[in-house]
Design a protein around this motif. Sequence first.
Motif, PDB file in Angstrom:
ATOM      1  N   SER A 156       0.869  -1.346  -0.029  1.00 34.94           N
ATOM      2  CA  SER A 156       0.048   0.156  -0.226  1.00 34.94           C
ATOM      3  C   SER A 156       0.699   1.226  -0.173  1.00 34.94           C
ATOM      4  N   THR A 158       0.288   5.264  -1.060  1.00 32.55           N
ATOM      5  CA  THR A 158      -0.837   6.053  -1.850  1.00 32.55           C
ATOM      6  C   THR A 158      -0.200   7.581  -2.060  1.00 32.55           C
ATOM      7  N   SER A 341       0.366   3.699  -7.115  1.00 30.59           N
ATOM      8  CA  SER A 341      -0.600   2.809  -6.151  1.00 30.59           C
ATOM      9  C   SER A 341      -0.460   1.449  -6.620  1.00 30.59           C
TER      10      SER A 341
END
Length: 345
Positions: A156, A158, A341
């Motif tokens: 993850s 972002t 991402s």
Amino acid sequence: MTIILGIETSCDETGVGLVRLDGSGAVELLADEVASSVEQHARFGGVVPEVASRAHLEAMVPTMRRAFDAAGLKMSDVDAITVTCGPGLAGALLVGVSAAKAYALSLGVPLYGANHLAGHVAADTLEHGPLPTPCLALLVSGGHTQLLKVDGLATSITEIGSTIDDAAGEAYDKVARVLDLPYPGGPPIDAAARRGNPRAIAFPRGLTGPRDARNDFSFSGLKTAVARWVEAREPEPIPVDDVAASFQEAVADVLTAKAVRACVDEGIGTMVISGGVAANSRLKELAAERCAAAGITLRVPRPRLCTDNGAMMAALGAHLVAAGVEASSLDLSADPALPVSTISV
């Protein structure tokens, strides 16, 4: 023990790295070999995609051999391969992806097509160990200026801020051209700035007004302001050192102020600066001052790991393997616009 081979060809460096992943999840750097074609691009004042692609073709096998010699390993020792599949120059990426697929198929090992930007963040783990999560990454290079929230290197990442025009590294190259300094512009401007006065010229700080996007960047206006300042004083001698210092101060000021503020906004206690511009002396100095004042832990990998290299992709591959991420298919292709991402394809 798992040996991971990393291949990087997103721009003008052919990088091959080897790391060892042990049972505890620790990653050890075994080899980091890079062949750069920057001298072939210098006379054009920037990277020429076709020249870069051909240089990768010529450098791939010799760089691979140097890496295995440095690590004292054989090709048969490799357990997995990670390759940059984006973002970057399409032709350059395809050279690396094609080579990685050939090696993976011939060795019968899993292949991971991975994100170049995530690789830059992973490079820091080779120097400072595992990243605490969440952390904030300030990625600053010739093609990218981004603020990234990292909740997991393999799972993850972002984007919470980015440049809306020129990346910081692009601005350095263009200002260097205005000042008749060599390409790439980062090192010569940094050297000139050490001799100059950073308060000599009040260059603008883009996107720092109260109504501007808090986490986004803009360096096009700064680049233009430098060019106009120089043009207005010709044919008088230009105080190159003062211009360089004042320009660099404007860049470092905006980058560090926004990155520290983003950490505070997000409640994050660790910042990583990565990418080629992370080697800049004033950026590191000002970031250290502001992070210390805000109680934020700052991590910056050594300059060799800041620029494009295969070691960072091998490190990212180690995190993908450790996290049990599914390997890529052998029909993997390059994606020049791969979003951060998407850590692996």
